[in-house]
Design an enzyme around this catalytic site. Structure first.
Site, PDB file in Angstrom:
ATOM      1  CB  THR A  89       2.162  -0.991   3.701  1.00 57.49           C
ATOM      2  OG1 THR A  89       2.170  -2.038   2.768  1.00 57.49           O
ATOM      3  CG2 THR A  89       3.542  -0.825   4.272  1.00 57.49           C
ATOM      4  N   GLY A  90       1.009  -3.698   4.968  1.00 56.21           N
ATOM      5  CA  GLY A  90       1.257  -5.132   5.133  1.00 56.21           C
ATOM      6  C   GLY A  90       0.067  -5.898   5.346  1.00 56.21           C
ATOM      7  CG  LEU A  91      -2.149 -10.097   6.569  1.00 56.59           C
ATOM      8  CD1 LEU A  91      -2.687 -10.489   4.874  1.00 56.59           C
ATOM      9  CD2 LEU A  91      -1.820 -11.242   7.430  1.00 56.59           C
ATOM     10  NE  ARG A 135      -8.016  -8.163   2.129  1.00 57.23           N
ATOM     11  CZ  ARG A 135      -7.152  -7.583   2.546  1.00 57.23           C
ATOM     12  NH1 ARG A 135      -6.883  -6.875   1.372  1.00 57.23           N
ATOM     13  NH2 ARG A 135      -6.136  -7.664   3.271  1.00 57.23           N
ATOM     14  N   GLY A 149      -9.423  -4.365   3.085  1.00 60.29           N
ATOM     15  CA  GLY A 149      -8.189  -4.499   4.146  1.00 60.29           C
ATOM     16  C   GLY A 149      -8.022  -3.305   4.983  1.00 60.29           C
ATOM     17  CG  ASP A 150      -4.364  -2.064   6.594  1.00 63.20           C
ATOM     18  OD1 ASP A 150      -4.343  -2.800   5.592  1.00 63.20           O
ATOM     19  OD2 ASP A 150      -3.480  -1.235   6.639  1.00 63.20           O
ATOM     20  CB  THR A 202      -0.776   0.150   1.424  1.00 61.53           C
ATOM     21  OG1 THR A 202      -1.717  -1.064   1.325  1.00 61.53           O
ATOM     22  CG2 THR A 202      -1.706   1.450   1.724  1.00 61.53           C
TER      23      THR A 202
HETATM   24  N1  ASP Z   1      -2.512  -3.637   3.712  1.00 62.62           N
HETATM   25  C1  ASP Z   1      -2.988  -3.929   2.504  1.00 62.62           C
HETATM   26  C2  ASP Z   1      -4.210  -4.784   2.727  1.00 62.62           C
HETATM   27  O1  ASP Z   1      -4.332  -5.705   3.285  1.00 62.62           O
HETATM   28  C3  ASP Z   1      -1.893  -4.462   1.720  1.00 62.62           C
HETATM   29  C4  ASP Z   1      -0.463  -4.001   1.776  1.00 62.62           C
HETATM   30  O2  ASP Z   1      -0.221  -3.006   2.202  1.00 62.62           O
HETATM   31  O3  ASP Z   1       0.421  -4.666   1.335  1.00 62.62           O
HETATM   32  O4  ASP Z   1      -5.151  -4.435   1.707  1.00 62.62           O
END
Ligand code: ASP
Length: 317
Positions: A201-203, A178, A180-181, A150
């Protein structure tokens, strides 16, 4: 003092453009919108805007959010399809008192009515990535969700106003619908001009478990330096997730306070970020986690050259 900090190397050109606005005394909102649009428009960044990686049905569904640290106005879109600049739609929504977070068809109707640019966001390159992944998942049992980033930013302008923004195509091959955050205020982003802001950023599924951007701003409001605030929040969530669930997804955070001081923390190897502050040019760093302490090293020319080469290399299917 003015400044901008953003997740990943891909934000560098954007924040450089944003800095031009800030240098001339422009507002944080204009700087961050222009910076994020730059990333959304660049076709070789495969996790934001045009060229973003599709969901399991080969559709590009995009999430974006905008928050104003003076007024606490918020705007966000989630799972929006076929509009060129989700960040601009999110910013426009932040002018609404209610109905300021819209998903899917509702977000598209709003964007259409306001005349935002329509665009087929599924590039040929993203289709090639998709076909390749479908094959890999079948042949090597590679996880479908690998490959996501992100662009998340925090911006301080010369008047002391702060804003934060995010934009992403989310997880590669995510389920349709779906979210995300990134469009979730408090998780993907948070900002208070009296304190500072943070973005993630991340999961997304794990970042949301810690309301982590809010947590960093909360720590900064108690006088904690942005670097320490990022470290405390990331290490704590990382440990909690491991203890309670056996594993933690990727968690990477950037933050800036209202003095232009910044911080970054991550639980992955080689997290890159870009930062620009008054009196300096844009800098690109890589962060190393050494036993829970973070060391930021300027990216070498070799790393930078290699980065662009990999982004633009032909996709072997
Ligand atoms: N955080 C983002 C999501 O889960 C993806 C990412 O930042 O890698 O949609």
């Amino acid at each position: 003092m003015w400044g901008m900090i953003a997740t990943w190397r891909m934000a560098a050109e954007g924040i450089t453009k944003g800095a031009e606005i800030l240098k001339k005394g422009g507002c944080a909102g204009d700087a961050i919108e222009s910076a994020i649009k730059e990333v959304e428009d660049f076709p070789y960044y495969k996790s934001v805007g045009y060229g973003g990686l599709p969901n399991e049905e080969m559709e590009v569904e995009l999430d974006a959010a905008y928050m104003d640290g003076d007024t606490f106005d918020i705007g966000a879109v989630a799972a929006i399809k076929d509009f060129a600049n989700p960040i601009s739609i999110a910013r426009s929504l932040s002018n609404e008192k209610v109905n300021c977070v819209l998903v899917g068809e509702g977000a598209e109707k709003y964007a259409h009515k306001l005349g935002f640019e329509r665009k087929n966001m599924l590039s040929d390159r993203a289709k090639a990535h998709y076909r390749k992944r479908v094959k890999e998942v079948k042949e090597q049992e590679l996880k479908p969700y690998i490959g996501h980033d992100t662009v998340g930013m925090v911006c301080l302008d010369a008047s002391g106003k702060m804003v934060s923004g995010t934009s992403t195509s989310g997880l590669f091959m995510k389920r349709k619908g779906r979210v995300g955050d990134s469009p979730i205020i408090g998780s993907g982003l948070y900002v208070d001009s009296e304190v500072g802001g943070a973005s993630a950023t991340g999961l997304g599924e794990d970042l949301m478990k810690g309301c982590i951007s809010y947590e960093i701003v909360r720590l900064m409001s108690e006088g904690v330096h942005p670097q320490r605030a990022c470290e405390l929040a990331v290490n704590k969530l990382n440990e909690k997730l491991k203890k309670r669930r056996g594993e933690a997804g990727d968690l990477s955070l950037v933050a800036m306070n209202n003095k232009g001081e910044w911080g970054v923390a991550t639980n992955i190897e080689g997290f890159s970020f870009a930062v620009v502050v008054e009196g300096k040019d844009t800098e690109i760093y890589l962060t190393e986690n050494i036993n829970g302490k973070f060391v930021h090293k300027l990216a070498t020319q070799e790393w930078l050259d290699n980065y662009m080469k990999t982004r633009m290399a032909p996709i072997e299917e």
